[in-house]
Write a protein that holds these residues in place. Structure first.
Motif, mmCIF file in Angstrom:
data_model
loop_
_atom_site.group_PDB
_atom_site.id
_atom_site.type_symbol
_atom_site.label_atom_id
_atom_site.label_comp_id
_atom_site.label_asym_id
_atom_site.label_seq_id
_atom_site.Cartn_x
_atom_site.Cartn_y
_atom_site.Cartn_z
ATOM 1 N N VAL A 22 0.833 -1.208 0.000
ATOM 2 C CA VAL A 22 0.000 0.000 0.000
ATOM 3 C C VAL A 22 0.867 1.258 0.000
ATOM 4 N N LEU A 23 1.910 1.264 0.812
ATOM 5 C CA LEU A 23 2.774 2.443 0.902
ATOM 6 C C LEU A 23 3.734 2.555 -0.283
ATOM 7 N N SER A 24 3.671 1.580 -1.181
ATOM 8 C CA SER A 24 4.454 1.641 -2.425
ATOM 9 C C SER A 24 3.614 2.100 -3.602
ATOM 10 N N LEU A 25 2.327 2.352 -3.358
ATOM 11 C CA LEU A 25 1.416 2.672 -4.447
ATOM 12 C C LEU A 25 1.864 3.889 -5.253
ATOM 13 N N PRO A 72 2.187 -6.804 -10.013
ATOM 14 C CA PRO A 72 2.522 -5.368 -9.885
ATOM 15 C C PRO A 72 2.335 -4.863 -8.460
ATOM 16 N N LEU A 73 3.228 -5.237 -7.582
ATOM 17 C CA LEU A 73 3.055 -4.950 -6.159
ATOM 18 C C LEU A 73 3.904 -3.793 -5.646
ATOM 19 N N ILE A 74 4.918 -3.402 -6.387
ATOM 20 C CA ILE A 74 5.794 -2.307 -5.944
ATOM 21 C C ILE A 74 5.613 -1.121 -6.883
ATOM 22 N N GLY A 75 4.911 -0.117 -6.390
ATOM 23 C CA GLY A 75 4.646 1.053 -7.218
ATOM 24 C C GLY A 75 3.802 0.749 -8.433
ATOM 25 N N GLY A 76 2.974 -0.307 -8.331
ATOM 26 C CA GLY A 76 2.139 -0.681 -9.465
ATOM 27 C C GLY A 76 2.886 -1.404 -10.569
ATOM 28 N N LYS A 77 4.113 -1.818 -10.290
ATOM 29 C CA LYS A 77 4.929 -2.515 -11.284
ATOM 30 C C LYS A 77 5.412 -3.852 -10.725
ATOM 31 N N GLY A 78 5.840 -4.720 -11.608
ATOM 32 C CA GLY A 78 6.336 -6.017 -11.190
ATOM 33 C C GLY A 78 7.283 -6.597 -12.224
ATOM 34 N N GLY A 79 7.787 -7.786 -11.951
ATOM 35 C CA GLY A 79 8.684 -8.460 -12.873
ATOM 36 C C GLY A 79 10.144 -8.298 -12.505
ATOM 37 N N LEU A 80 10.955 -9.157 -13.073
ATOM 38 C CA LEU A 80 12.390 -9.122 -12.801
ATOM 39 C C LEU A 80 13.043 -7.847 -13.295
#
Length: 207
Positions: A22-25, A72-80
């Motif tokens: 949440v705090l990474s949104l 997409p959990l960190i700032g709405g982004k994800g992946g390696l």
């Protein structure tokens, strides 16, 4: 009893993992440099404050592991690509930051003489949060950003360190306020036995 404790631990790990997400949104970040200003560090502080070391580590690492699968959990982004990108050094430092904060907080809360002195305990906690939530993350974060972006040291510090100093201090101050204001509850969540400090705090409230 052991099964109940395990379930309880998993619930709190999941809770603080969710808080980190949440705090990474995207909506809660400010982009003024290549490295966005977020509230992630506050989540790291709170995980270290409320959870035991291994649980604090697990709560943040779980998010990183799920992000690696593409969620997409960190700032709405994800992946390696995100985890190996220019902010990767900061991200991978966060679980260790949470763990070391938890270890330090455990020692601070166990020192009843220190905890009775509000001013001194506030100063010690602030220093711990500053060193272990922020400065510790810069150690791998800045060099990795320099490597990925082929950026010289002065520009890397201007982009990934100097703009964050006031915010880091503010988040550490919030952590101190929560630590001192909710100390008895934090001790219970961390699974500590009742201490003289906790008993004295409750006695003061009754009076």
């Amino acid at each position: 009893m052991q099964k109940s404790n395990s379930i309880r631990s998993l619930v709190f790990i999941a809770l603080f993992a969710a808080l980190f997400i949440v705090l990474s949104l995207q909506q809660l970040k400010i982009t003024v440099t290549p490295v966005p200003i977020t509230l992630q560090t506050l989540a790291v502080i709170l995980a270290g404050l409320f959870l035991k070391p291994k649980h604090a580590f697990a709560s943040i690492f779980a998010v990183i592991a799920l992000t690696a699968t593409g969620l997409p959990l960190i700032g709405g982004k994800g992946g390696l690509s995100l985890l190996t990108g220019y902010t990767g050094g900061f991200i991978f430092a966060f679980p260790f930051c949470a763990m070391f904060i938890s270890m330090a907080v455990g020692r601070i809360f166990a020192n009843e003489n220190l905890m009775r002195n509000k001013a001194l305990s506030a100063i010690v906690l602030f220093i711990v949060f500053e060193l272990l939530s922020s400065l510790l993350a810069y150690i791998p974060g800045i060099p990795w950003m320099m490597y990925v972006l082929e950026m010289p040291t002065d520009k890397a510090l201007a982009a990934g360190f100097y703009p964050f100093i006031p915010g880091d201090a503010a988040k550490s101050a919030i952590g101190v306020a929560i630590a001192l204001g909710l100390a008895p509850q934090i001790l219970r969540i961390r699974g500590k036995a009742r201490s003289t400090y906790e008993t004295n705090q409750e006695a003061m409230i009754i009076r």
